[in-house]
Design a protein around this motif. Structure first.
Motif, PDB file in Angstrom:
ATOM      1  N   ILE A 117      41.923  47.552  45.087  1.00  0.00           N
ATOM      2  CA  ILE A 117      40.354  46.843  44.223  1.00  0.00           C
ATOM      3  C   ILE A 117      39.266  46.544  44.264  1.00  0.00           C
ATOM      4  CG2 ILE A 117      41.499  44.797  44.525  1.00  0.00           C
ATOM      5  CD1 ILE A 117      41.771  44.164  40.976  1.00  0.00           C
ATOM      6  N   VAL A 118      39.126  46.205  45.848  1.00  0.00           N
ATOM      7  CA  VAL A 118      37.578  45.184  46.168  1.00  0.00           C
ATOM      8  C   VAL A 118      36.480  46.741  46.154  1.00  0.00           C
ATOM      9  CG1 VAL A 118      38.246  43.685  48.057  1.00  0.00           C
ATOM     10  CG2 VAL A 118      38.127  46.450  48.829  1.00  0.00           C
ATOM     11  N   ALA A 119      36.824  47.943  45.984  1.00  0.00           N
ATOM     12  CA  ALA A 119      35.982  49.412  45.477  1.00  0.00           C
ATOM     13  C   ALA A 119      36.081  49.624  43.811  1.00  0.00           C
ATOM     14  CB  ALA A 119      36.222  50.835  45.788  1.00  0.00           C
ATOM     15  N   MET A 120      35.885  47.997  43.568  1.00  0.00           N
ATOM     16  CA  MET A 120      35.710  48.198  41.900  1.00  0.00           C
ATOM     17  C   MET A 120      35.690  46.687  41.368  1.00  0.00           C
ATOM     18  SD  MET A 120      39.643  49.666  41.029  1.00  0.00           S
ATOM     19  CE  MET A 120      39.420  50.716  39.492  1.00  0.00           C
ATOM     20  N   PHE A 121      34.537  45.973  42.541  1.00  0.00           N
ATOM     21  CA  PHE A 121      33.846  44.242  41.971  1.00  0.00           C
ATOM     22  C   PHE A 121      32.723  44.244  41.813  1.00  0.00           C
ATOM     23  CE2 PHE A 121      36.852  42.551  45.063  1.00  0.00           C
ATOM     24  CZ  PHE A 121      38.477  41.838  44.458  1.00  0.00           C
ATOM     25  N   GLY A 122      31.957  44.962  41.043  1.00  0.00           N
ATOM     26  CA  GLY A 122      30.598  45.711  40.453  1.00  0.00           C
ATOM     27  C   GLY A 122      29.946  44.895  41.683  1.00  0.00           C
ATOM     28  N   ASP A 123      28.934  44.143  41.179  1.00  0.00           N
ATOM     29  CA  ASP A 123      28.288  43.504  41.816  1.00  0.00           C
ATOM     30  C   ASP A 123      28.541  42.144  43.304  1.00  0.00           C
ATOM     31  OD1 ASP A 123      25.946  45.231  41.885  1.00  0.00           O
ATOM     32  OD2 ASP A 123      25.272  43.961  40.491  1.00  0.00           O
ATOM     33  N   ALA A 124      29.711  41.958  42.964  1.00  0.00           N
ATOM     34  CA  ALA A 124      30.984  41.045  44.160  1.00  0.00           C
ATOM     35  C   ALA A 124      30.731  40.092  42.891  1.00  0.00           C
ATOM     36  CB  ALA A 124      30.826  41.652  44.994  1.00  0.00           C
ATOM     37  N   THR A 158      32.254  49.088  42.855  1.00  0.00           N
ATOM     38  CA  THR A 158      32.044  47.467  43.566  1.00  0.00           C
ATOM     39  C   THR A 158      30.138  48.876  43.955  1.00  0.00           C
ATOM     40  OG1 THR A 158      33.075  46.950  43.999  1.00  0.00           O
ATOM     41  CG2 THR A 158      31.006  46.963  45.425  1.00  0.00           C
ATOM     42  N   ASN A 159      29.310  47.797  44.066  1.00  0.00           N
ATOM     43  CA  ASN A 159      27.679  48.511  44.028  1.00  0.00           C
ATOM     44  C   ASN A 159      27.957  48.204  45.854  1.00  0.00           C
ATOM     45  OD1 ASN A 159      25.000  48.364  45.211  1.00  0.00           O
ATOM     46  ND2 ASN A 159      24.224  46.895  43.300  1.00  0.00           N
ATOM     47  N   PRO A 160      28.232  48.779  46.719  1.00  0.00           N
ATOM     48  CA  PRO A 160      27.773  49.009  48.566  1.00  0.00           C
ATOM     49  C   PRO A 160      26.766  48.440  48.882  1.00  0.00           C
ATOM     50  CG  PRO A 160      27.482  51.383  47.666  1.00  0.00           C
ATOM     51  CD  PRO A 160      28.071  50.556  46.636  1.00  0.00           C
ATOM     52  N   ASN A 161      25.538  48.675  47.818  1.00  0.00           N
ATOM     53  CA  ASN A 161      24.053  47.519  48.509  1.00  0.00           C
ATOM     54  C   ASN A 161      24.156  46.712  47.543  1.00  0.00           C
ATOM     55  OD1 ASN A 161      23.687  49.993  49.650  1.00  0.00           O
ATOM     56  ND2 ASN A 161      23.030  50.897  48.031  1.00  0.00           N
ATOM     57  N   ALA A 162      24.868  45.495  46.889  1.00  0.00           N
ATOM     58  CA  ALA A 162      24.929  44.080  46.449  1.00  0.00           C
ATOM     59  C   ALA A 162      24.184  43.427  47.617  1.00  0.00           C
ATOM     60  CB  ALA A 162      25.870  44.063  45.494  1.00  0.00           C
ATOM     61  N   LYS A 163      24.350  42.393  47.016  1.00  0.00           N
ATOM     62  CA  LYS A 163      23.806  41.094  48.192  1.00  0.00           C
ATOM     63  C   LYS A 163      25.116  40.775  49.521  1.00  0.00           C
ATOM     64  CE  LYS A 163      21.778  36.679  48.549  1.00  0.00           C
ATOM     65  NZ  LYS A 163      21.455  35.143  47.316  1.00  0.00           N
ATOM     66  N   ASN A 164      24.896  40.385  50.021  1.00  0.00           N
ATOM     67  CA  ASN A 164      26.632  39.935  50.870  1.00  0.00           C
ATOM     68  C   ASN A 164      28.012  40.828  50.927  1.00  0.00           C
ATOM     69  OD1 ASN A 164      24.952  37.196  51.122  1.00  0.00           O
ATOM     70  ND2 ASN A 164      25.410  36.838  49.719  1.00  0.00           N
ATOM     71  N   LEU A 208      35.481  33.810  57.313  1.00  0.00           N
ATOM     72  CA  LEU A 208      34.842  33.671  56.114  1.00  0.00           C
ATOM     73  C   LEU A 208      33.398  34.833  55.283  1.00  0.00           C
ATOM     74  CD1 LEU A 208      34.437  29.518  56.243  1.00  0.00           C
ATOM     75  CD2 LEU A 208      35.380  31.101  54.349  1.00  0.00           C
ATOM     76  N   LYS A 209      32.556  34.937  56.719  1.00  0.00           N
ATOM     77  CA  LYS A 209      31.926  35.694  56.302  1.00  0.00           C
ATOM     78  C   LYS A 209      32.180  37.336  55.565  1.00  0.00           C
ATOM     79  CE  LYS A 209      27.427  38.526  57.999  1.00  0.00           C
ATOM     80  NZ  LYS A 209      26.867  38.524  58.903  1.00  0.00           N
ATOM     81  N   GLY A 210      33.363  37.398  55.330  1.00  0.00           N
ATOM     82  CA  GLY A 210      33.038  38.718  54.843  1.00  0.00           C
ATOM     83  C   GLY A 210      33.882  38.601  53.204  1.00  0.00           C
ATOM     84  N   MET A 211      34.185  37.308  53.179  1.00  0.00           N
ATOM     85  CA  MET A 211      34.929  36.370  51.913  1.00  0.00           C
ATOM     86  C   MET A 211      33.419  35.617  51.288  1.00  0.00           C
ATOM     87  SD  MET A 211      37.996  36.175  51.486  1.00  0.00           S
ATOM     88  CE  MET A 211      38.420  34.910  50.594  1.00  0.00           C
ATOM     89  N   LYS A 212      31.820  36.267  51.477  1.00  0.00           N
ATOM     90  CA  LYS A 212      31.580  35.309  51.084  1.00  0.00           C
ATOM     91  C   LYS A 212      31.146  35.840  49.672  1.00  0.00           C
ATOM     92  CE  LYS A 212      26.477  33.247  51.466  1.00  0.00           C
ATOM     93  NZ  LYS A 212      25.482  33.706  52.745  1.00  0.00           N
ATOM     94  N   PRO A 213      30.943  36.866  48.869  1.00  0.00           N
ATOM     95  CA  PRO A 213      30.095  37.503  47.861  1.00  0.00           C
ATOM     96  C   PRO A 213      31.535  36.622  46.965  1.00  0.00           C
ATOM     97  CG  PRO A 213      30.091  39.518  49.758  1.00  0.00           C
ATOM     98  CD  PRO A 213      31.011  38.028  49.651  1.00  0.00           C
ATOM     99  N   PHE A 214      32.678  36.677  47.044  1.00  0.00           N
ATOM    100  CA  PHE A 214      33.978  36.901  46.159  1.00  0.00           C
ATOM    101  C   PHE A 214      34.213  35.260  45.557  1.00  0.00           C
ATOM    102  CE2 PHE A 214      35.300  39.976  49.575  1.00  0.00           C
ATOM    103  CZ  PHE A 214      34.739  41.263  48.330  1.00  0.00           C
ATOM    104  N   ILE A 215      33.296  34.333  47.331  1.00  0.00           N
ATOM    105  CA  ILE A 215      33.771  32.863  46.652  1.00  0.00           C
ATOM    106  C   ILE A 215      33.431  31.754  45.037  1.00  0.00           C
ATOM    107  CG2 ILE A 215      33.095  30.006  47.549  1.00  0.00           C
ATOM    108  CD1 ILE A 215      32.974  31.606  50.326  1.00  0.00           C
ATOM    109  N   GLY A 216      34.676  32.015  44.764  1.00  0.00           N
ATOM    110  CA  GLY A 216      34.012  31.281  43.341  1.00  0.00           C
ATOM    111  C   GLY A 216      34.228  31.975  42.223  1.00  0.00           C
ATOM    112  N   ASN A 217      34.556  33.045  42.320  1.00  0.00           N
ATOM    113  CA  ASN A 217      34.330  34.067  41.384  1.00  0.00           C
ATOM    114  C   ASN A 217      35.830  34.679  40.877  1.00  0.00           C
ATOM    115  OD1 ASN A 217      31.769  34.256  40.868  1.00  0.00           O
ATOM    116  ND2 ASN A 217      31.545  35.979  43.222  1.00  0.00           N
ATOM    117  N   THR A 218      36.125  34.858  39.941  1.00  0.00           N
ATOM    118  CA  THR A 218      37.586  35.948  39.015  1.00  0.00           C
ATOM    119  C   THR A 218      37.131  37.106  38.852  1.00  0.00           C
ATOM    120  OG1 THR A 218      38.364  33.467  38.641  1.00  0.00           O
ATOM    121  CG2 THR A 218      39.361  35.852  37.868  1.00  0.00           C
ATOM    122  N   TYR A 219      38.069  38.104  39.187  1.00  0.00           N
ATOM    123  CA  TYR A 219      37.747  39.009  39.458  1.00  0.00           C
ATOM    124  C   TYR A 219      39.190  39.615  38.456  1.00  0.00           C
ATOM    125  CZ  TYR A 219      34.878  39.344  42.246  1.00  0.00           C
ATOM    126  OH  TYR A 219      33.152  38.322  43.058  1.00  0.00           O
TER     127      TYR A 219
END
Length: 338
Positions: A125-132, A144-150, A292-303
């Motif tokens: 599902i992480v391949a479907m996260f948009g800009d994450a 998912t945009n692989p070039n998105a921030k973090n 935690l670095k791997g989790m950073k783009p997702f913190i605070g979000n709901t997918y």
């Protein structure tokens, strides 16, 4: 009897998928990186079903061609499950990206050359996260945009590997067209067949019930049960409607780690913390903590992913998240006793 090559049979999903194939009358050839571990793998599968001579092994590496041609011989289908996974962010992202893409291309190339009819690919599902970096309602065509921030190396690896698979299918030549179905699970829970607690899910639950996870990240997504994932992989092999589609195999609604902790606590696991760390603190800590670095783009979000198509095509209802979590903790506690 139809034969299926299962790459990555030694993994959490791979073992369940192999058992499910055997239960459904398929013969299984499982790939491992080292043949020395096959005895314990067979014992793990025997917890679910006796193979009765319908299970064999081969040695494959995602990064070289050796053995792939022979592995495909006589196979009708392929479950390509093998892919590198680590939660912690590696120093070099290509440690994950290179084998993920190259392994996928090898599986498809050698399958097509051998006349295999269909490959079922395990994506995420992480391949479907948009800009994450923001909450999102996910549909079948969301990428998912692989070039998105973090963006983490793992998320990039799953996205780029799946994209490379669809590109292979769209550009293949000749009359012998290889079919592709992609399975996109969320975070995976449920009992392990292995005697080890080496998987990320097992470690998270172990740390939660032993009080070693005092703070939870505030993030929610659709969650998956390993038994559902194995079942849909097998159903996808011969379902005509499934060809050319991506399927989210997960709960109908997103769940947070706090909700998971509350389920554990309500069922007698008193050491579990239900405290969600502040987003700013977790993001700051991610600078110093590779997990935690791997989790950073997702913190605070709901997918929130739409799983209605998966339910309809396969006439399937997801296992409840509560059952998945309680069965996971039971499996973890059993292993901790041994």
């Amino acid at each position: 009897m139809k034969k299926v090559l299962v790459t990555g049979i030694s993994g959490y999903v791979g073992l369940h998928a192999a058992a499910e194939l055997l239960k459904n009358g398929y013969s299984v050839r499982g790939s491992v990186r080292n043949l020395s571990k096959t005895v314990e793998l067979t014992k793990a599968i025997q917890k679910e079903i006796e193979p009765n001579g319908n299970l064999e092994y081969c040695e494959l590496n995602l990064l070289n061609d050796e053995g792939w041609k022979e592995a495909m011989q006589g196979c009708d289908y392929v479950l390509h499950i093998a892919s590198p996974y680590v939660a912690a962010e590696p120093k070099d992202e290509n440690e994950l990206i290179k084998p993920a893409i190259e392994g996928t291309q090898r599986a498809l190339t050698f399958a097509k050359n051998a006349g295999v009819k269909r490959v079922v690919l395990t994506s995420s599902i992480v391949a479907m996260f948009g800009d994450a970096n923001k909450s999102l309602n996910i549909k079948q065509d969301t990428w998912t945009n692989p070039n998105a921030k973090n963006m983490s190396a793992y998320v990039k690896s799953k996205t780029l590997a799946e994209k490379s698979a669809w590109n292979f299918i769209e550009t293949q030549k000749g009359d012998n067209k290889l079919e592709l179905v992609v399975i996109n699970p969320g975070p995976i829970w449920g009992p392990t067949l292995s005697d080890k607690l080496s998987g990320e899910s097992m470690n998270i639950v172990k740390n939660m019930i032993t009080g070693k996870m005092p703070m939870l990240a505030k993030v929610a997504t659709n969650m998956s049960d390993v038994r559902d994932i194995a079942s849909i992989h097998v159903k996808a092999l011969e379902n005509k409607e499934a060809n050319g589609q991506r399927f989210v195999v997960a709960t109908e609604n997103p769940y947070s780690f706090k909700e998971m902790a509350q389920i554990l606590k309500a069922n007698g696991n008193d050491k579990v913390s239900t405290f969600e760390g502040p987003n700013f603190l977790l993001k700051f800590m991610s600078k110093f903590n590779s997990d935690l670095k791997g989790m950073k783009p997702f913190i605070g979000n709901t997918y929130n992913a739409d799983v209605s198509n998966t339910m309809q095509v396969f006439n399937w209802t997801p296992i409840s998240f509560e059952k998945s979590i309680l069965d996971t903790v039971q499996s973890v506690k059993q292993k901790l006793k041994n």
